[in-house]
Design an enzyme around this catalytic site. Sequence first.
Site, PDB file in Angstrom:
ATOM      1  N   ASN A  57     -80.002  32.700 -63.692  1.00  0.00           N
ATOM      2  CA  ASN A  57     -79.543  34.069 -63.478  1.00  0.00           C
ATOM      3  C   ASN A  57     -78.028  34.050 -63.638  1.00  0.00           C
ATOM      4  O   ASN A  57     -77.307  33.559 -62.779  1.00  0.00           O
ATOM      5  CB  ASN A  57     -79.944  34.543 -62.077  1.00  0.00           C
ATOM      6  CG  ASN A  57     -79.398  35.926 -61.751  1.00  0.00           C
ATOM      7  OD1 ASN A  57     -78.935  36.648 -62.628  1.00  0.00           O
ATOM      8  ND2 ASN A  57     -79.461  36.306 -60.487  1.00  0.00           N
ATOM      9  N   LYS A  75     -75.976  36.487 -63.726  1.00  0.00           N
ATOM     10  CA  LYS A  75     -75.278  37.530 -62.953  1.00  0.00           C
ATOM     11  C   LYS A  75     -74.198  38.188 -63.828  1.00  0.00           C
ATOM     12  O   LYS A  75     -74.399  38.318 -65.032  1.00  0.00           O
ATOM     13  CB  LYS A  75     -74.726  36.954 -61.650  1.00  0.00           C
ATOM     14  CG  LYS A  75     -75.825  36.226 -60.866  1.00  0.00           C
ATOM     15  CD  LYS A  75     -75.421  35.846 -59.470  1.00  0.00           C
ATOM     16  CE  LYS A  75     -76.566  35.134 -58.769  1.00  0.00           C
ATOM     17  NZ  LYS A  75     -76.290  34.844 -57.369  1.00  0.00           N
ATOM     18  N   HIS A 110     -83.519  41.476 -57.107  1.00  0.00           N
ATOM     19  CA  HIS A 110     -82.627  40.430 -56.586  1.00  0.00           C
ATOM     20  C   HIS A 110     -81.889  40.961 -55.359  1.00  0.00           C
ATOM     21  O   HIS A 110     -81.576  42.152 -55.278  1.00  0.00           O
ATOM     22  CB  HIS A 110     -81.623  40.003 -57.665  1.00  0.00           C
ATOM     23  CG  HIS A 110     -80.876  38.763 -57.314  1.00  0.00           C
ATOM     24  ND1 HIS A 110     -79.769  38.780 -56.495  1.00  0.00           N
ATOM     25  CD2 HIS A 110     -81.083  37.454 -57.648  1.00  0.00           C
ATOM     26  CE1 HIS A 110     -79.321  37.544 -56.348  1.00  0.00           C
ATOM     27  NE2 HIS A 110     -80.096  36.720 -57.038  1.00  0.00           N
ATOM     28  N   GLU A 139     -78.946  40.829 -54.456  1.00  0.00           N
ATOM     29  CA  GLU A 139     -77.683  41.510 -54.763  1.00  0.00           C
ATOM     30  C   GLU A 139     -77.937  42.941 -55.236  1.00  0.00           C
ATOM     31  O   GLU A 139     -77.154  43.850 -54.923  1.00  0.00           O
ATOM     32  CB  GLU A 139     -76.910  40.706 -55.817  1.00  0.00           C
ATOM     33  CG  GLU A 139     -76.346  39.410 -55.252  1.00  0.00           C
ATOM     34  CD  GLU A 139     -76.129  38.316 -56.282  1.00  0.00           C
ATOM     35  OE1 GLU A 139     -75.774  37.202 -55.852  1.00  0.00           O
ATOM     36  OE2 GLU A 139     -76.320  38.544 -57.486  1.00  0.00           O
ATOM     37  N   GLU A 190     -85.687  33.491 -52.552  1.00  0.00           N
ATOM     38  CA  GLU A 190     -84.273  33.133 -52.409  1.00  0.00           C
ATOM     39  C   GLU A 190     -83.774  33.566 -51.034  1.00  0.00           C
ATOM     40  O   GLU A 190     -83.526  34.750 -50.812  1.00  0.00           O
ATOM     41  CB  GLU A 190     -83.436  33.837 -53.478  1.00  0.00           C
ATOM     42  CG  GLU A 190     -83.686  33.365 -54.887  1.00  0.00           C
ATOM     43  CD  GLU A 190     -82.531  33.768 -55.806  1.00  0.00           C
ATOM     44  OE1 GLU A 190     -81.943  32.879 -56.411  1.00  0.00           O
ATOM     45  OE2 GLU A 190     -82.229  34.964 -55.902  1.00  0.00           O
ATOM     46  N   GLY A 198     -75.302  31.190 -53.427  1.00  0.00           N
ATOM     47  CA  GLY A 198     -73.875  31.046 -53.711  1.00  0.00           C
ATOM     48  C   GLY A 198     -73.055  30.537 -52.555  1.00  0.00           C
ATOM     49  O   GLY A 198     -71.829  30.551 -52.596  1.00  0.00           O
ATOM     50  N   SER A 226     -78.613  28.139 -54.392  1.00  0.00           N
ATOM     51  CA  SER A 226     -77.792  26.929 -54.490  1.00  0.00           C
ATOM     52  C   SER A 226     -78.592  25.699 -54.951  1.00  0.00           C
ATOM     53  O   SER A 226     -78.377  24.590 -54.465  1.00  0.00           O
ATOM     54  CB  SER A 226     -77.086  26.645 -53.150  1.00  0.00           C
ATOM     55  OG  SER A 226     -76.248  27.730 -52.800  1.00  0.00           O
TER      56      SER A 226
END
Length: 249
Positions: free
Chosen positions: A10, A12, A95, A97, A167, A173, A213
């Site tokens: 991904n 991003k 996702h 985010e 996730e 991250g 991660s």
Amino acid sequence: MARKKIIAGNWKMNKTPSEAVALVNELKPLVASDEVDVVFCVPAISIIPCMEAAKGSNINIGAENMYFEENGAYTGEIAPNMLTDVGVKYVIIGHSERREYFAETDETVNKKVKKAFEHNITPIVCCGESLTQREQGVTIDFIRQQIKIAFLDVSAQQAATAVIAYEPIWAIGTGKVATTEQAQEVCAAIRVCISEIYDQATADAIRIQYGGSVSASSAPELFAQADIDGGLVGGASLKPDFGKIVNYK
């Protein structure tokens, strides 16, 4: 039948189109593998040039998002047929985010999942809990709710071809990785949830990724787990290390 691993990057909001092409060309020889499905989910503006760059390789180019309508007055959105027209076969949906910054809900995720299936695009359906939810012991309940709503009115035949990406939000991250046991526990619970919604055959067919991660060092142990069928990889997918994750054995 053993499930084929699927390892997706991904990207991003990273890399200009020219930088993206350069990265595809750099990674092509490093991610060559017949044993896993390899997907690069790239920013919309880079999909077409990356498709060209990936031709003749084992790399599938996917999208990071799409809208749940066919066309219309939705400024800035991308319709599913726009993706299929250029050969996209995978799309990340829901996702964390997108949920946090762009107000996506379980309901809009469900609309997107159904629309992806209508267009024969494989959705990579994201789920995951926050640190507070993890600490309060509601992780499994929360994930089950996300999955049940995401797959509302989705047929067993469709669900069997989907990809689910677990996730934990607290591990994205941050450099924190869920322990192998934590990741396996949730991925197993997701498979149980799918078996309850549909049947065991559907649960056995669906592929469940871990994300958050993931690194070259953590991948082998994670991907060896019974219910972890690959990874959705963020930062490491932008580096040569992604080749080591794909060729984790």
